[in-house]
Motif scaffolding. Sequence first.
Motif, mmCIF file in Angstrom:
data_model
loop_
_atom_site.group_PDB
_atom_site.id
_atom_site.type_symbol
_atom_site.label_atom_id
_atom_site.label_comp_id
_atom_site.label_asym_id
_atom_site.label_seq_id
_atom_site.Cartn_x
_atom_site.Cartn_y
_atom_site.Cartn_z
ATOM 1 N N ARG A 152 29.081 -18.649 1.702
ATOM 2 C CA ARG A 152 28.782 -19.660 0.688
ATOM 3 C C ARG A 152 27.310 -19.695 0.336
ATOM 4 O O ARG A 152 26.916 -20.339 -0.631
ATOM 5 C CB ARG A 152 29.224 -21.041 1.170
ATOM 6 C CG ARG A 152 30.734 -21.147 1.328
ATOM 7 C CD ARG A 152 31.138 -22.516 1.845
ATOM 8 N NE ARG A 152 30.643 -22.679 3.215
ATOM 9 C CZ ARG A 152 30.449 -23.851 3.806
ATOM 10 N NH1 ARG A 152 30.686 -24.973 3.172
ATOM 11 N NH2 ARG A 152 30.020 -23.910 5.048
ATOM 12 N N GLU A 191 30.245 -17.010 8.493
ATOM 13 C CA GLU A 191 31.241 -17.965 8.021
ATOM 14 C C GLU A 191 31.719 -17.480 6.655
ATOM 15 O O GLU A 191 30.946 -17.393 5.710
ATOM 16 C CB GLU A 191 30.620 -19.354 7.884
ATOM 17 C CG GLU A 191 31.575 -20.391 7.351
ATOM 18 C CD GLU A 191 30.868 -21.703 7.094
ATOM 19 O OE1 GLU A 191 30.979 -22.199 5.972
ATOM 20 O OE2 GLU A 191 30.198 -22.205 8.018
ATOM 21 N N GLU A 229 19.035 -18.670 10.161
ATOM 22 C CA GLU A 229 20.093 -18.805 9.173
ATOM 23 C C GLU A 229 19.527 -18.230 7.879
ATOM 24 O O GLU A 229 18.468 -18.663 7.415
ATOM 25 C CB GLU A 229 20.489 -20.261 8.974
ATOM 26 C CG GLU A 229 21.598 -20.412 7.958
ATOM 27 C CD GLU A 229 22.092 -21.839 7.793
ATOM 28 O OE1 GLU A 229 22.809 -22.086 6.814
ATOM 29 O OE2 GLU A 229 21.760 -22.708 8.636
ATOM 30 N N GLN A 272 34.033 -17.705 3.237
ATOM 31 C CA GLN A 272 34.454 -18.817 2.376
ATOM 32 C C GLN A 272 35.897 -19.171 2.668
ATOM 33 O O GLN A 272 36.723 -18.320 2.937
ATOM 34 C CB GLN A 272 34.283 -18.443 0.912
ATOM 35 C CG GLN A 272 32.824 -18.351 0.516
ATOM 36 C CD GLN A 272 32.637 -17.820 -0.864
ATOM 37 O OE1 GLN A 272 33.088 -16.744 -1.185
ATOM 38 N NE2 GLN A 272 31.941 -18.596 -1.693
ATOM 39 N N SER A 283 26.352 -17.532 6.009
ATOM 40 C CA SER A 283 27.593 -18.028 5.420
ATOM 41 C C SER A 283 27.818 -17.344 4.078
ATOM 42 O O SER A 283 26.888 -17.205 3.282
ATOM 43 C CB SER A 283 27.515 -19.541 5.194
ATOM 44 O OG SER A 283 28.649 -19.969 4.469
#
Length: 186
Positions: A157, A183, A128, A185, A155
Amino acid sequence: MKNSALIVVDYSNDFVADNGKLTCGKPGQRIESYIVRRIDDYNSHKCPIFFMMDLHHEDDYNHPENKLFPPHNILGTSGRQLYGKVNDIYQNIQYNDHVHFIDKTRYDSFCGTPLELLLRERGVKRLEIVGVCTDICVLHTAISAYNLGYKIAISARGVASFNQTGHSWALEHFKNSLGAEVEHQA
């Protein structure tokens, strides 16, 4: 989280603070709480966390980045310290066996560092990635991770850039060309 590691890329004062030498400013500051949550989560599970930090020297005139960007993340300066709450949490967890701080001298966190060896020793299969800049150091790190066979999760984010067009392009590239879990937002 089994077989996963968190890579925190270049989340330094020079890249995030309002007065940083190469700052992405507010976009970088907005991802701080997300990064802190991810660090807390990985730390609570004793999963590997790697803080990958850009390292430059004041008199390194031959470094290729010096032709593209102003001097930044200079050894011994406050600009090279982790930014805000990320620095605070690092200070509290830095002596744990699963937490690593590694200097890097290129965009790619794997280039010239022991990162791959440390990941393989720990049986990591999935990375990640959070940090800055989405379209530069995060991108180059993700490409190497892909080429080395890691599953990748990113992500929106947790990443930011000073170039919104590049940021958006990189998120699509992670998904469409690297097969990353992306992912967006909400």
